[in-house]
Motif scaffolding. Structure first.
Motif, mmCIF file in Angstrom:
data_model
loop_
_atom_site.group_PDB
_atom_site.id
_atom_site.type_symbol
_atom_site.label_atom_id
_atom_site.label_comp_id
_atom_site.label_asym_id
_atom_site.label_seq_id
_atom_site.Cartn_x
_atom_site.Cartn_y
_atom_site.Cartn_z
ATOM 1 N N ASP A 79 0.898 -1.213 -0.025
ATOM 2 C CA ASP A 79 0.128 -0.153 0.011
ATOM 3 C C ASP A 79 0.911 1.246 -0.122
ATOM 4 O O ASP A 79 1.456 1.457 0.882
ATOM 5 C CB ASP A 79 -0.837 -0.069 1.194
ATOM 6 N N ILE A 80 1.059 1.775 -1.275
ATOM 7 C CA ILE A 80 2.018 3.015 -1.209
ATOM 8 C C ILE A 80 1.642 4.205 -0.567
ATOM 9 O O ILE A 80 2.509 4.751 0.143
ATOM 10 C CB ILE A 80 2.272 3.407 -2.828
ATOM 11 N N SER A 81 0.509 4.389 -0.320
ATOM 12 C CA SER A 81 -0.066 5.485 0.494
ATOM 13 C C SER A 81 0.438 5.417 1.969
ATOM 14 O O SER A 81 0.929 6.261 2.709
ATOM 15 C CB SER A 81 -1.544 5.653 0.661
ATOM 16 N N GLN A 82 0.090 4.164 2.568
ATOM 17 C CA GLN A 82 0.583 3.932 3.827
ATOM 18 C C GLN A 82 2.053 3.964 3.993
ATOM 19 O O GLN A 82 2.700 4.270 5.109
ATOM 20 C CB GLN A 82 0.071 2.675 4.253
ATOM 21 N N TRP A 83 2.967 3.333 2.937
ATOM 22 C CA TRP A 83 4.125 3.276 2.791
ATOM 23 C C TRP A 83 4.703 4.690 3.219
ATOM 24 O O TRP A 83 5.667 4.875 3.688
ATOM 25 C CB TRP A 83 4.753 2.702 1.691
ATOM 26 N N LYS A 84 4.181 5.733 2.361
ATOM 27 C CA LYS A 84 4.871 7.182 2.594
ATOM 28 C C LYS A 84 4.387 7.560 3.703
ATOM 29 O O LYS A 84 5.127 8.345 4.427
ATOM 30 C CB LYS A 84 4.213 8.040 1.425
ATOM 31 N N LYS A 85 3.063 7.369 4.143
ATOM 32 C CA LYS A 85 2.598 7.856 5.640
ATOM 33 C C LYS A 85 3.403 7.429 6.680
ATOM 34 O O LYS A 85 3.743 8.331 7.710
ATOM 35 C CB LYS A 85 0.800 7.679 5.548
ATOM 36 N N GLN A 86 3.818 6.325 6.757
ATOM 37 C CA GLN A 86 4.687 5.656 7.830
ATOM 38 C C GLN A 86 6.163 5.968 7.697
ATOM 39 O O GLN A 86 6.752 5.454 8.327
ATOM 40 C CB GLN A 86 4.302 4.285 8.189
ATOM 41 N N LYS A 87 6.457 6.535 6.344
ATOM 42 C CA LYS A 87 7.962 6.673 6.186
ATOM 43 C C LYS A 87 8.899 5.519 6.223
ATOM 44 O O LYS A 87 9.776 5.316 6.811
ATOM 45 C CB LYS A 87 8.635 7.710 7.122
ATOM 46 N N ILE A 88 8.359 4.384 5.594
ATOM 47 C CA ILE A 88 8.816 3.301 5.636
ATOM 48 C C ILE A 88 10.291 2.935 4.808
ATOM 49 O O ILE A 88 11.238 2.540 5.749
ATOM 50 C CB ILE A 88 7.896 1.960 5.068
ATOM 51 N N THR A 89 10.443 3.934 3.892
ATOM 52 C CA THR A 89 11.878 4.003 3.274
ATOM 53 C C THR A 89 12.845 4.461 4.337
ATOM 54 O O THR A 89 13.877 4.018 4.683
ATOM 55 C CB THR A 89 11.825 4.825 2.032
ATOM 56 N N LYS A 90 12.320 5.520 5.066
ATOM 57 C CA LYS A 90 13.283 6.426 5.867
ATOM 58 C C LYS A 90 13.587 5.227 7.260
ATOM 59 O O LYS A 90 14.726 5.254 7.384
ATOM 60 C CB LYS A 90 12.909 7.465 6.500
ATOM 61 N N GLN A 91 12.479 4.557 7.506
ATOM 62 C CA GLN A 91 12.750 3.484 8.514
ATOM 63 C C GLN A 91 13.641 2.376 8.125
ATOM 64 O O GLN A 91 14.827 1.948 8.817
ATOM 65 C CB GLN A 91 11.634 2.869 9.119
ATOM 66 N N LEU A 92 13.995 2.015 6.900
ATOM 67 C CA LEU A 92 14.586 0.844 6.344
ATOM 68 C C LEU A 92 15.890 1.525 6.338
ATOM 69 O O LEU A 92 16.879 0.800 6.461
ATOM 70 C CB LEU A 92 14.169 0.553 4.893
ATOM 71 N N GLU A 93 16.190 2.867 5.851
ATOM 72 C CA GLU A 93 17.605 3.089 5.598
ATOM 73 C C GLU A 93 18.266 3.425 7.051
ATOM 74 O O GLU A 93 19.395 3.165 6.971
ATOM 75 C CB GLU A 93 17.404 4.547 4.813
ATOM 76 N N LYS A 94 17.554 3.686 8.014
ATOM 77 C CA LYS A 94 17.920 3.865 9.149
ATOM 78 C C LYS A 94 18.708 2.525 9.795
ATOM 79 O O LYS A 94 19.754 2.561 10.240
ATOM 80 C CB LYS A 94 16.976 4.297 10.287
ATOM 81 N N TRP A 95 18.179 1.495 9.324
ATOM 82 C CA TRP A 95 18.622 0.141 9.938
ATOM 83 C C TRP A 95 19.772 -0.457 9.050
ATOM 84 O O TRP A 95 20.453 -0.953 9.403
ATOM 85 C CB TRP A 95 17.532 -0.938 10.106
ATOM 86 N N MET A 96 19.865 0.024 7.779
ATOM 87 C CA MET A 96 20.737 -0.134 6.840
ATOM 88 C C MET A 96 22.201 0.534 7.214
ATOM 89 O O MET A 96 23.254 0.022 7.392
ATOM 90 C CB MET A 96 20.624 0.373 5.410
ATOM 91 N N GLU A 97 21.836 1.875 7.605
ATOM 92 C CA GLU A 97 22.907 2.721 8.195
ATOM 93 C C GLU A 97 23.590 2.139 9.480
ATOM 94 O O GLU A 97 24.716 2.155 9.816
ATOM 95 C CB GLU A 97 22.556 4.061 8.246
#
Length: 361
Positions: A243-261
């Protein structure tokens, strides 16, 4: 003479009126022709646009990556989807710049030329400072393995999409997977690793991990602080509905990048562990926050052993097969490669070829 002048004036007025009427008639006809031409042009442009752009109504959008080394695998996946549905599927094929021409040639010179698709270039620079080098499974460090983290940044206009790895074959109708209702507040739907009794024997026979213990290093304080029970069931992020809308709303990409870093600095997981480096961030971010897929839409672990087999009856029931693991069906040895090969389309460039016992590859 006065009478004659009056008659001449009347005739002149009548002549002017006739000329005005003729001019008006000519302009109306021209305007009518122009209007028809414009409408025809607009229809033509709309039809052309419909071919180029998928729109969002009644379309099943599928995102899949295509690396140069495995382009034939991607095309087999696409062929299996296209051949098993009457739905309007639009394929977003994500790749690196050097592979665009190869993909377009593969499609346009084979029976896949009938599919609707768009090639998207992924910029690997977004991964700088986020992926730690690891030699145990270098294929898992390919930039395209992280495309799933960046779905909202892709050039797509859909609120809901399907993401698939390139080592899957779809035997069911993809529209049924797309019809999965992602629960309110969830950004994605995955299949859990504890969901299908028929797979348990295979999983245990090859020593596959089905819990968080197999993916995260629980000796690290950062992992302990998550408060995730190591016995919790894991999931495989190679097949999911987003669900792209929820993905954006929850800032999923930022969360994933945080754990990658975080892993780049602390090494809290590695590709030596069961899921590589793309799975653990997904497991952390989506823990207890995802909808469950019908398990028959993700029958996996076919690539973890060259010897362990599923029963033929079970494989026929499966809607989607996934050769996750090192033993891919285009290579040798591999299990159930016949189920994959029936969808393979030879590469017109000759760059991608199957490795079989009697081949030179």
């Amino acid at each position: 003479m006065a009478l004659l002048r009056k008659i001449n004036r009347v005739l002149l007025v009548l002549l002017v009126l006739m000329l005005c009427l003729l001019l008006r008639s000519t302009l109306l006809r021209a305007s009518s022709r122009l209007s028809i031409t414009q409408k025809a042009s607009e229809r033509t442009q709309a039809q052309a646009s419909a071919v180029r752009s998928p729109g969002t109504d009644n379309v099943v959008p599928v995102i899949i990556c295509a690396s140069e080394e495995r382009v034939g695998a991607t095309m087999a996946t696409i062929n299996s989807i296209f051949s098993n549905t009457d739905a309007s599927v639009f394929f977003y094929i994500v790749t690196l710049r050097d592979t665009v021409r190869l993909i377009r040639q593969y499609i346009e010179k084979t029976t896949l030329r009938h599919i609707r698709y768009k090639i998207l270039e992924f910029n690997p620079m977004v991964l700088r400072g986020k992926v730690r080098p690891d030699t145990s499974r270098p294929d898992l460090l390919h930039p395209l393995n992280f495309v799933r983290f960046y779905l909202p940044q892709l050039d797509i206009s859909h609120k809901k999409v399907i993401y698939l790895d390139d080592d899957v074959i779809v035997q069911g109708d993809i529209k049924h997977l797309f019809q999965t209702k992602v629960k309110q507040g969830h950004a994605a739907a995955f299949a859990t690793d504890c969901d299908l009794p028929s797979t348990h024997e295979m999983v245990h026979s090859i020593g596959m991990q089905t819990t968080y213990m197999g993916f995260l290093d629980y000796r690290k304080q950062e992992v302990k602080d998550l408060g995730i029970d190591p016995r919790d069931c894991s999931f495989n992020p190679g097949v999911f509905v987003a669900d792209i809308s929820q993905w954006k709303k929850q800032k999923i990409t930022k969360q994933l990048e945080k754990w990658m870093e975080e892993n780049f600095k602390q090494n809290i997981y590695s590709s030596a562990m069961a899921g590589g480096v793309a799975t653990p961030p997904m497991l952390i971010v989506f823990h207890d926050k995802y909808t469950t897929l019908d398990p028959l839409w993700h029958v996996r672990h076919l690539g973890w052993s060259p010897d362990a087999h599923y029963s033929e009856s079970f494989l026929q029931e499966a809607h989607l097969l996934h050769w996750n693991g090192p033993f891919k069906p285009w290579n040798y040895p591999a299990v159930h490669s016949d189920l994959w090969e029936r969808w393979f389309i030879p590469d017109p460039s000759g760059k991608f070829s199957l490795v079989r016992p009697d081949s030179d590859g």
